[in-house]
Scaffold this motif. Structure first.
Motif, PDB file in Angstrom:
ATOM      1  N   LEU A   1       0.760  -1.186   0.070  1.00 47.69           N
ATOM      2  CA  LEU A   1      -0.007   0.177   0.113  1.00 47.69           C
ATOM      3  C   LEU A   1       0.856   1.214  -0.037  1.00 47.69           C
ATOM      4  CD1 LEU A   1      -2.815   1.392   0.170  1.00 47.69           C
ATOM      5  CD2 LEU A   1      -2.595   1.189   2.742  1.00 47.69           C
TER       6      LEU A   1
ATOM      7  N   GLU B   1     -11.515   8.106   8.471  1.00 49.37           N
ATOM      8  CA  GLU B   1     -12.346   7.219   7.668  1.00 49.37           C
ATOM      9  C   GLU B   1     -12.702   7.766   6.162  1.00 49.37           C
ATOM     10  OE1 GLU B   1     -15.395   9.830   9.642  1.00 49.37           O
ATOM     11  OE2 GLU B   1     -13.844   8.516  10.586  1.00 49.37           O
TER      12      GLU B   1
ATOM     13  N   LEU C   1      -9.087   7.069   3.048  1.00 47.99           N
ATOM     14  CA  LEU C   1      -8.989   6.182   2.006  1.00 47.99           C
ATOM     15  C   LEU C   1     -10.031   6.530   0.999  1.00 47.99           C
ATOM     16  CD1 LEU C   1      -8.626   2.522   3.504  1.00 47.99           C
ATOM     17  CD2 LEU C   1      -6.797   4.246   2.412  1.00 47.99           C
ATOM     18  N   PHE C   2     -11.012   7.119   1.260  1.00 44.23           N
ATOM     19  CA  PHE C   2     -12.249   7.390   0.065  1.00 44.23           C
ATOM     20  C   PHE C   2     -11.205   8.481  -0.695  1.00 44.23           C
ATOM     21  CE2 PHE C   2     -15.688   6.227   2.875  1.00 44.23           C
ATOM     22  CZ  PHE C   2     -16.193   5.143   2.052  1.00 44.23           C
TER      23      PHE C   2
ATOM     24  N   GLY D   1      -8.540   6.932  -2.740  1.00 40.11           N
ATOM     25  CA  GLY D   1      -8.794   6.126  -3.952  1.00 40.11           C
ATOM     26  C   GLY D   1      -9.590   6.906  -4.786  1.00 40.11           C
ATOM     27  N   GLY D   2     -10.155   8.061  -4.612  1.00 40.74           N
ATOM     28  CA  GLY D   2     -10.881   9.026  -5.359  1.00 40.74           C
ATOM     29  C   GLY D   2      -9.807   9.810  -6.328  1.00 40.74           C
TER      30      GLY D   2
ATOM     31  N   PHE E   1      -6.622   8.540  -6.772  1.00 36.63           N
ATOM     32  CA  PHE E   1      -6.213   7.612  -7.980  1.00 36.63           C
ATOM     33  C   PHE E   1      -6.810   7.611  -9.148  1.00 36.63           C
ATOM     34  CE2 PHE E   1      -4.019   5.319  -4.510  1.00 36.63           C
ATOM     35  CZ  PHE E   1      -2.764   4.824  -5.157  1.00 36.63           C
ATOM     36  N   VAL E   2      -8.121   7.589  -9.071  1.00 32.93           N
ATOM     37  CA  VAL E   2      -9.314   7.477 -10.149  1.00 32.93           C
ATOM     38  C   VAL E   2      -8.948   8.976 -10.914  1.00 32.93           C
ATOM     39  CG1 VAL E   2     -11.381   7.210 -10.993  1.00 32.93           C
ATOM     40  CG2 VAL E   2     -10.747   5.771  -9.023  1.00 32.93           C
TER      41      VAL E   2
END
Lengths: 536, 375
Positions: B292, B332, B335-336, B339-340, B342-343
């Motif tokens: 990670l 929390e 990670l959202f 991840g967002g 990355f996209v």
């Protein structure tokens, strides 16, 4: 109309049958109960001689409970309630409150104290009489399972009081397994008596008691010791073979998990050339689907598991298609970017599950028919849940093979894989094929999750622990080759289990990873490289 | 085009001057602000100084990754491993400096070895009480690993996603290995509880400031090295390999030598970043090997903009600042957000922040030239 009538009659007949059966059972029950009551009453008399007679009678009767009663009587746990005179069996006499149950019906009656109960007393003579009777009583049981359990208990416990009756039972016994146990039990007794030919009957027995009995003899001198040594060697060989089988079994079951996890990836990565780092999370979604359905159907884990197979497939496939449509399709021809974007999606899915279900691991209930194990012998037992996963893996693999080889979709997928432009020119809708392929691969990840939920806990991190392994399997087996995935998954699983006993789980994993890294250097295209037109 | 790259000196290049200048300004300003009395409105706490030092180490790591990913087209998903190895080398030196001040007071063995009932130092711990030796190891261990791994991989032409996946497997395997107590690197607790570095108290404000300045200098040096490489003949070969490996090979270049050389340099830079990171954070544990972390640092570079070097610095600073903010306010959601990111970066911002800046510049330039043309 006719069918409705038919069903109606059918059910009426069923109902009648059921009533008749239950009535008959009831009648039998009450007959048994009164006989049982009489036998118990006979035990609770003052004279020890009369008690001895009663015990003999009980031992000769064919009551199913007699083994339990004799044992309880021997240990002083067969008692009578002062209030009402009901016979009870004290399940444990530790502490002040003793849990008790009805001696005849076996019904749990809560707890009682010493003061509520009267013990059925025995003396030393009766105790030694009971010793032998209790051990052999269950050998008369009509139930093979009970007989086998009793025979197993007898191993190492046979003495001069019981030896003869065990020998008689061995003659009468018809079931092979029970016979083998009885022979072992008797053989051990004879060995203790110093009979040399007893060793012959013990050869090949995997019971640990046999090894314990043979070892001290084998350590000595003389012909008996030589005999014992060869017998012991034979047993050790057999044991080794069985352990080897056990390792193989664990290896195949681990391999099946790897194949299930990797085969979806083999489709999306191998066939479509798309790196889906969120594949592990699709597995996780399948597992959580099982968990949720089980929560919705409490008390019916079997039904829930059955339903989760299609549901897990659909949920994972839906997420997979959403990923394909939402992200991957914009990154066509840029594999590294696809890798990064899908990794981002995997993070989002993990956090989503953490927020919705809590970061803790959840356990999924295994239905009764998947619990326990298939006992082959004392050294080899195949756990049913692993067996089910192996079978499931083979079914999924076969189904996938059929889809790829025999259906229109499979044909189109292969066409698009080999030459996208040409396939489109021939009228194949490449975009639709992409969606379906991705859905299929993702759905199979969901199925892997359903299967995994029967082996381990379900948690938000479970996907991550499989993604690297899955990639290794696909790369090892050769990209774009489903057979390669099967062979690679199985062999990695087996290799891992073989190394594990002497290297430890972690080191085994490291060694396998190191092996694959080196293997890829030698054969960059895996075990079964694609040849001809399919290769680029 | 090629000509003008070579004729201007490295130190006359606009982007290089900007990076060096910004680094100098920030370093001087933060150091001075930290020297102010505590109540002063411009005072910067020592905690913040160390935090910034940590960011700078990350930035150096990102630059190292950009060198191989941006210019050579090799996406390493295991660069965290080189970072962690450098960190462990530094950690081992720091552990040896504890001496008899550990909980068990053993002058020879670190605490965790006493705890594991070991009686003598494993052979690979010898020499780490010497600072020069440890520093050599900071460079050599990641360099050697990169050399062996790269030699094997590039020789058999493992490339593209295959290379990415096996680098990920590499760092994963190392993580599992370092989690084992038997490895002699402290198991999952890692190395921590450091006391002093080169005779100075690790936790003293002076030391922390010095380490921050050292990180800044290292980043500047790392940037200059990478920039020098990318401007050189080797650098242009890298780009050639990235854009068309087969063609470069057919022209007669030994592609695997180019790849190997740059990969090893990048691994060594990552090792230096790790070594500077450890004393500022106060701990090194196997988590740094986790896939990670390695992939997270890829997104720093992607967000900043590949093949620019300064983009990698910007990306590392921005993402890590966001991470600090998010994990503080609503953990929390991090990670959202990651991840967002990355996209978003891959789909919408393939050239990263640096791409945006350049686009703006380009727009301004075309506007200016249009004006000139009109005039």
């Amino acid at each position: 109309m006719i069918s409705r009538q038919l069903i109606h009659t059918f059910f009426s007949v069923l109902l009648l049958l059921g009533m008749a059966l239950s009535l008959a059972a009831h009648a039998e029950d009450s007959a048994d109960a009164s006989q049982a009551k009489q036998l118990l009453e006979a035990l609770d008399v003052r004279s020890y001689d009369a008690k001895g007679e009663a015990i003999k009678q009980l031992a000769q009767s064919d009551l199913p409970q007699k083994g339990e009663w004799l044992e309880a009587l021997r240990d002083g746990r067969l008692q009578r309630q002062k209030d009402g005179g009901r016979f009870v069996i004290v399940e444990s006499d530790q502490g002040r409150e003793w849990p008790i149950k009805d001696a005849i019906s076996g019904e749990e009656l809560g707890t009682a104290t010493r003061r509520d109960l009267d013990k059925v007393r025995i003396n030393n003579q009766l105790r030694s009489q009971l010793q032998g009777l209790a051990a052999t009583a269950d050998l008369d049981s009509p139930d093979t399972g009970r007989r086998e359990a009793a025979a197993k208990r007898l191993i190492g416990e046979v003495d001069e009081t019981t030896a003869d009756s065990v020998a008689v039972r061995l003659e009468q016994e018809t079931d092979g397994d029970v016979k083998a146990r009885l022979r072992t039990a008797l053989g051990l007794y004879r060995l203790e008596q110093g009979e040399a030919d007893a060793i012959d009957t013990l050869r090949g027995s995997l019971d640990p008691a046999v090894r314990n009995a043979l070892r001290p003899i084998a350590a000595g001198d003389g012909p008996l010791a030589d005999e014992a040594r060869t017998a012991l060697n034979g047993i050790e060989q057999k044991l080794k073979f069985n352990r080897w089988l056990q390792t193989l079994y664990f290896g195949i079951s681990m391999g099946s998990v790897l194949v299930l996890a990797a085969i979806g990836l083999a489709i999306t990565f191998g066939v479509m050339g798309v790196i889906n780092m969120a594949h592990g999370e699709l597995i996780m979604l399948g597992a959580y689907t099982t968990f949720v359905i089980q929560q919705l159907l409490p008390g019916q884990p079997g039904l829930a598991l059955g339903l989760s197979i299609p549901a897990g497939f659909l949920v994972a496939a839906a997420f997979g298609i959403a990923i394909e449509r939402g992200v991957i399709r914009f990154l066509k021809g840029r594999p590294l970017e696809t890798l990064l974007a899908t990794f981002g999606i995997s993070l989002i899915l993990q956090q989503l599950v953490r927020s919705v279900f809590s970061p803790l691991n959840r356990s999924v209930v295994t239905p009764d028919w998947l619990q326990g194990s298939l006992v082959i012998n004392d050294a080899l037992a195949l756990t049913l849940n692993r067996l089910a996963v192996i079978v499931f893996c083979l079914i999924v693999f076969t189904a996938l093979m059929i889809i790829m080889r025999r259906t229109r979709l499979g044909l189109e997928v292969r066409a698009v894989t080999q030459n996208r432009t040409m396939a489109r020119a021939m009228g194949v809708k490449a975009a639709r094929v992409d969606i379906l392929t991705f859905g299929l691969g993702s759905g199979i990840a969901g199925l892997a999750g359903v299967a995994l939920s029967q082996l381990t806990n379900v948690g938000p991190n479970m996907g991550q622990s499989y993604i690297i392994d899955s990639f290794m399997v696909v790369v090892f087996g050769g990209v774009g080759n489903l057979w390669g995935t099967l062979v690679a998954g199985m062999s990695l699983g087996i290799v891992n289990q073989v190394i594990e006993p002497w290297a430890g789980a972690v080191l085994a994993k490291i060694l396998v990873l190191a092996f694959i890294i080196l293997f890829i250097q030698k054969r960059p295209r895996g075990l079964f490289p694609q040849k001809g037109r399919a290769a680029e | 085009m090629m000509q003008d790259v070579q004729t201007t000196s490295l130190f006359k290049e606009r982007s290089t001057l900007l990076v060096l200048g910004a680094l100098l300004v920030v370093t001087v300003a933060v150091t001075l602000a930290n020297l102010l009395p505590q109540g002063h409105p411009l005072y910067v706490s020592t905690f913040t100084v160390s935090l910034l030092g940590k960011y700078l180490c990350y930035a150096l790591l990102a630059v190292a990754l950009d060198l191989v990913w941006g210019y050579l087209g090799i996406l390493s998903l295991g660069h965290g491993a080189f970072f962690a190895l450098g960190g462990y080398a530094m950690g081992m030196y720091l552990m040896r400096q504890i001496g008899a001040r550990g909980v068990y007071g053993n002058p020879e063995l670190p605490d965790f070895m006493v705890f594991l009932n070991w009686h003598e130092l494993p052979w690979y711990w010898h020499g780490f009480s010497s600072f020069p030796f440890a520093m050599a190891m900071v460079l050599l261990v990641p360099g050697a690993l990169a050399f062996v791994f790269g030699w094997l991989a590039f020789r058999s032409r493992v490339s593209g996603v295959y290379f990415s996946i096996i680098t990920q497997a590499l760092t994963y395997a190392l993580m599992l290995a370092f989690y084992r107590n038997e490895m002699g690197f402290g198991g999952n607790n890692g190395l921590t509880d450091f006391k002093e570095i080169l005779g100075a108290d690790v936790w003293a404000e002076d030391t922390r400031r010095t380490m921050f300045i050292a990180s800044s200098v290292a980043l500047a040096a790392g940037y200059l090295i990478c920039r020098a490489i990318t401007r050189s003949r080797l650098g242009r070969l890298c780009v050639a390999v990235r854009d068309s490996e087969a063609r470069t090979r057919f022209i007669g270049y030994r592609v695997e030598h180019v790849k190997l050389a740059v990969f090893v340099v990048s691994a060594m830079l990552a090792g230096v970043a790790g070594a500077l990171y450890v004393p500022q954070v106060g701990i090194i544990n196997p988590d740094q090997f986790s896939p990670l972390f390695s992939i997270e640092l890829v997104v720093w570079v992607a967000l900043g903009g590949r093949a620019t070097l300064y983009g990698a610095i910007i990306g590392a600073l921005v993402v890590n600042y966001l991470k600090t903010v998010f994990t503080g306010v609503m953990p929390e959601a991090w990670l959202f957000a990651l991840g967002g990111l990355f996209v978003l970066v891959t789909v919408a911002l393939p050239k990263g922040i640096a791409g945006l800046l350049r686009f703006r510049q380009g727009q301004a330039r075309t506007a200016a030239s249009r004006q000139e043309a009109k005039a």
